[in-house]
Design a protein around this motif. Structure first.
Motif, PDB file in Angstrom:
ATOM      1  N   VAL A   1       0.791  -1.277  -0.033  1.00 40.71           N
ATOM      2  CA  VAL A   1      -0.084  -0.162  -0.065  1.00 40.71           C
ATOM      3  C   VAL A   1       1.007   1.250   0.138  1.00 40.71           C
ATOM      4  N   GLY A   2       1.018   1.869  -1.157  1.00 39.40           N
ATOM      5  CA  GLY A   2       2.046   3.005  -1.436  1.00 39.40           C
ATOM      6  C   GLY A   2       3.298   2.280  -1.537  1.00 39.40           C
ATOM      7  N   ASP A   3       4.100   2.867  -0.347  1.00 38.98           N
ATOM      8  CA  ASP A   3       5.468   2.348  -0.492  1.00 38.98           C
ATOM      9  C   ASP A   3       5.753   1.206   0.710  1.00 38.98           C
ATOM     10  N   ARG A   4       4.616   0.791   1.357  1.00 38.11           N
ATOM     11  CA  ARG A   4       4.802  -0.052   2.544  1.00 38.11           C
ATOM     12  C   ARG A   4       4.176  -1.294   2.323  1.00 38.11           C
ATOM     13  N   GLN A   5       4.771  -2.438   2.808  1.00 36.04           N
ATOM     14  CA  GLN A   5       4.382  -3.750   2.699  1.00 36.04           C
ATOM     15  C   GLN A   5       3.491  -4.047   4.060  1.00 36.04           C
TER      16      GLN A   5
ATOM     17  N   GLU B   1      -4.273   4.249   5.877  1.00 34.06           N
ATOM     18  CA  GLU B   1      -4.890   5.094   5.050  1.00 34.06           C
ATOM     19  C   GLU B   1      -5.041   4.998   3.599  1.00 34.06           C
ATOM     20  N   LEU B   2      -6.059   5.370   2.957  1.00 33.55           N
ATOM     21  CA  LEU B   2      -5.982   5.170   1.506  1.00 33.55           C
ATOM     22  C   LEU B   2      -6.487   6.482   1.144  1.00 33.55           C
ATOM     23  N   GLY B   3      -5.686   7.151   0.087  1.00 30.45           N
ATOM     24  CA  GLY B   3      -6.049   8.392  -0.554  1.00 30.45           C
ATOM     25  C   GLY B   3      -6.469   8.227  -1.950  1.00 30.45           C
ATOM     26  N   SER B   4      -7.008   9.254  -2.586  1.00 34.36           N
ATOM     27  CA  SER B   4      -7.572   9.038  -3.924  1.00 34.36           C
ATOM     28  C   SER B   4      -6.190   8.545  -4.890  1.00 34.36           C
ATOM     29  N   ALA B   5      -5.156   8.846  -4.400  1.00 37.32           N
ATOM     30  CA  ALA B   5      -3.654   8.575  -5.292  1.00 37.32           C
ATOM     31  C   ALA B   5      -2.904   7.348  -4.833  1.00 37.32           C
ATOM     32  N   THR B   6      -3.318   6.535  -3.799  1.00 33.68           N
ATOM     33  CA  THR B   6      -2.833   5.596  -2.937  1.00 33.68           C
ATOM     34  C   THR B   6      -2.819   4.387  -4.119  1.00 33.68           C
ATOM     35  N   GLU B   7      -1.492   4.012  -4.364  1.00 33.32           N
ATOM     36  CA  GLU B   7      -1.295   2.753  -5.132  1.00 33.32           C
ATOM     37  C   GLU B   7      -1.586   1.475  -4.259  1.00 33.32           C
ATOM     38  N   VAL B   8      -2.231   0.374  -4.637  1.00 35.20           N
ATOM     39  CA  VAL B   8      -2.246  -0.861  -3.894  1.00 35.20           C
ATOM     40  C   VAL B   8      -1.976  -1.780  -4.825  1.00 35.20           C
ATOM     41  N   THR B   9      -0.843  -2.634  -4.388  1.00 35.88           N
ATOM     42  CA  THR B   9      -0.497  -3.703  -5.505  1.00 35.88           C
ATOM     43  C   THR B   9      -0.362  -5.099  -4.465  1.00 35.88           C
ATOM     44  N   CYS B  10      -0.994  -5.988  -5.281  1.00 32.73           N
ATOM     45  CA  CYS B  10      -0.859  -7.474  -4.860  1.00 32.73           C
ATOM     46  C   CYS B  10      -0.043  -8.292  -5.774  1.00 32.73           C
ATOM     47  N   GLU B  11       0.905  -8.885  -5.125  1.00 29.35           N
ATOM     48  CA  GLU B  11       1.859  -9.814  -6.209  1.00 29.35           C
ATOM     49  C   GLU B  11       1.874 -11.144  -5.618  1.00 29.35           C
ATOM     50  N   ARG B  12       1.335 -12.246  -6.330  1.00 33.68           N
ATOM     51  CA  ARG B  12       1.353 -13.413  -6.273  1.00 33.68           C
ATOM     52  C   ARG B  12       2.683 -14.226  -6.512  1.00 33.68           C
ATOM     53  N   TYR B  13       3.115 -15.255  -5.556  1.00 33.88           N
ATOM     54  CA  TYR B  13       4.472 -15.820  -5.866  1.00 33.88           C
ATOM     55  C   TYR B  13       3.982 -17.329  -6.272  1.00 33.88           C
ATOM     56  N   MET B  14       4.509 -17.776  -7.294  1.00 35.65           N
ATOM     57  CA  MET B  14       4.225 -19.141  -7.922  1.00 35.65           C
ATOM     58  C   MET B  14       5.610 -19.911  -8.164  1.00 35.65           C
ATOM     59  N   LEU B  15       5.614 -21.075  -7.833  1.00 34.67           N
ATOM     60  CA  LEU B  15       6.838 -21.812  -8.167  1.00 34.67           C
ATOM     61  C   LEU B  15       6.817 -22.155  -9.527  1.00 34.67           C
ATOM     62  N   LEU B  16       7.909 -21.843 -10.234  1.00 37.31           N
ATOM     63  CA  LEU B  16       8.083 -22.024 -11.756  1.00 37.31           C
ATOM     64  C   LEU B  16       8.358 -23.442 -12.047  1.00 37.31           C
ATOM     65  N   SER B  17       9.352 -24.121 -10.938  1.00 35.84           N
ATOM     66  CA  SER B  17       9.823 -25.303 -11.524  1.00 35.84           C
ATOM     67  C   SER B  17      10.100 -25.897 -10.066  1.00 35.84           C
ATOM     68  N   ASP B  18       9.864 -27.399  -9.980  1.00 34.48           N
ATOM     69  CA  ASP B  18      10.098 -27.967  -8.903  1.00 34.48           C
ATOM     70  C   ASP B  18      11.489 -28.633  -8.795  1.00 34.48           C
TER      71      ASP B  18
END
Length: 58
Positions: free
Chosen positions: A26-30, A39-56
């Motif tokens: 959220v913004g620059d904070r994990q 707090e969320l403002g009108s310009a706050t960027e929210v990012t969700c990144e999913r981790y996936m195992l590409l190879s075993d």
């Protein structure tokens, strides 16, 4: 999506967050806890990144 599907999706998301299956920024904070407040403002960027195992293979 019906209520049952939403419930299952919620449980899977909570489980994945608990085992570091994805990252929420959220913004620059994990966000490290699901009950963390921020707090969320009108310009706050929210990012969700999913981790996936590409190879075993090591």
């Amino acid at each position: 999506m019906d209520g049952e599907d939403v419930g299952r999706a919620y449980e899977r998301a909570v489980e994945a967050f608990g085992r570091n299956g994805f990252l929420v920024l959220v913004g620059d904070r994990q966000i490290e806890e699901l009950d963390e407040e921020f707090e969320l403002g009108s310009a706050t960027e929210v990012t969700c990144e999913r981790y996936m195992l590409l190879s075993d293979r090591a």
